[in-house]
Scaffold this motif. Structure first.
Motif, short mmCIF file in Angstrom:
data_model
loop_
_atom_site.label_atom_id
_atom_site.label_comp_id
_atom_site.label_asym_id
_atom_site.label_seq_id
_atom_site.Cartn_x
_atom_site.Cartn_y
_atom_site.Cartn_z
N UNK A 118 0.82 -1.21 0.00
CA UNK A 118 0.00 0.00 0.00
C UNK A 118 0.85 1.26 0.00
N UNK A 119 0.40 2.28 -0.73
CA UNK A 119 1.11 3.55 -0.84
C UNK A 119 0.53 4.52 0.19
N UNK A 120 1.11 4.54 1.37
CA UNK A 120 0.63 5.41 2.45
C UNK A 120 1.70 6.44 2.74
N UNK A 121 1.29 7.70 2.82
CA UNK A 121 2.23 8.79 3.09
C UNK A 121 1.47 9.90 3.83
N UNK A 122 1.95 10.30 5.00
CA UNK A 122 1.34 11.40 5.72
C UNK A 122 2.35 12.04 6.66
N UNK A 123 2.06 13.26 7.07
CA UNK A 123 2.90 14.00 8.01
C UNK A 123 2.02 14.52 9.14
N UNK A 124 2.44 14.27 10.38
CA UNK A 124 1.73 14.78 11.55
C UNK A 124 2.74 15.48 12.44
N UNK A 125 2.50 16.78 12.68
CA UNK A 125 3.36 17.58 13.56
C UNK A 125 4.84 17.46 13.20
N UNK A 126 5.14 17.48 11.92
CA UNK A 126 6.53 17.43 11.46
C UNK A 126 7.12 16.04 11.34
#
Length: 146
Positions: A118-126
């Motif tokens: 799966x192609x998962x990409x995210x940013x949380x608080x840097x």
């Protein structure tokens, strides 16, 4: 740690510091310890004996089966880094037991995603998370250690 008085367990003790801030501290400290430890496992004198087994999968897609496919020494190093992160959060924020439980579950889920198609990409608080970064690490062993 679970039986320590330093770890609050009552629901009434939940607060921003011992949940959200503690979770952030755990992930930052985990990366601070895990990145150099993982880099050490790629050292040419160590790699063939310990970490090479994990990298036999160039394109890991089986989730936990590929994530947990590791040498016992590698498992000990990873577990130590994880517990150091928890301990640091307990000492600095008074991390709640529910936060620690949540951290272990998120950490396990991300490890399984790292070894999935799966192609998962995210940013949380840097803090950035990307399956592609770990996938690249399995193909090019000199990058993305944490």
């Amino acid at each position: 740690i679970w039986h320590s008085a330093a770890v609050p367990k009552a629901w009434a003790d939940l607060g921003v510091l011992n949940t959200a801030v503690a979770l952030y501290v755990m992930f930052v400290v985990l990366d601070l310890f895990y990145a150099p430890a993982h880099r050490f496992l790629h050292w040419r004198y160590v790699y063939p004996y310990i970490h090479k087994h994990h990298h036999r999968q160039i394109f890991p897609v089986r989730g936990y089966l590929d994530a947990g496919n590791e040498h016992p020494v590698e498992h000990l190093i990873g577990t130590t880094c994880t517990w150091l992160a928890v301990y640091a959060a307990v000492l600095t924020t008074g991390a709640h037991a529910a936060t620690i439980f949540f951290f272990f579950n998120i950490h396990a889920a991300l490890a399984m995603l790292n070894h999935s198609p799966y192609d998962v990409d995210f940013t949380i608080l840097g803090l950035n998370y990307s399956v592609k970064a770990h996938e690249l690490h399995h193909r090019c062993f000199t990058t993305n250690y944490a």
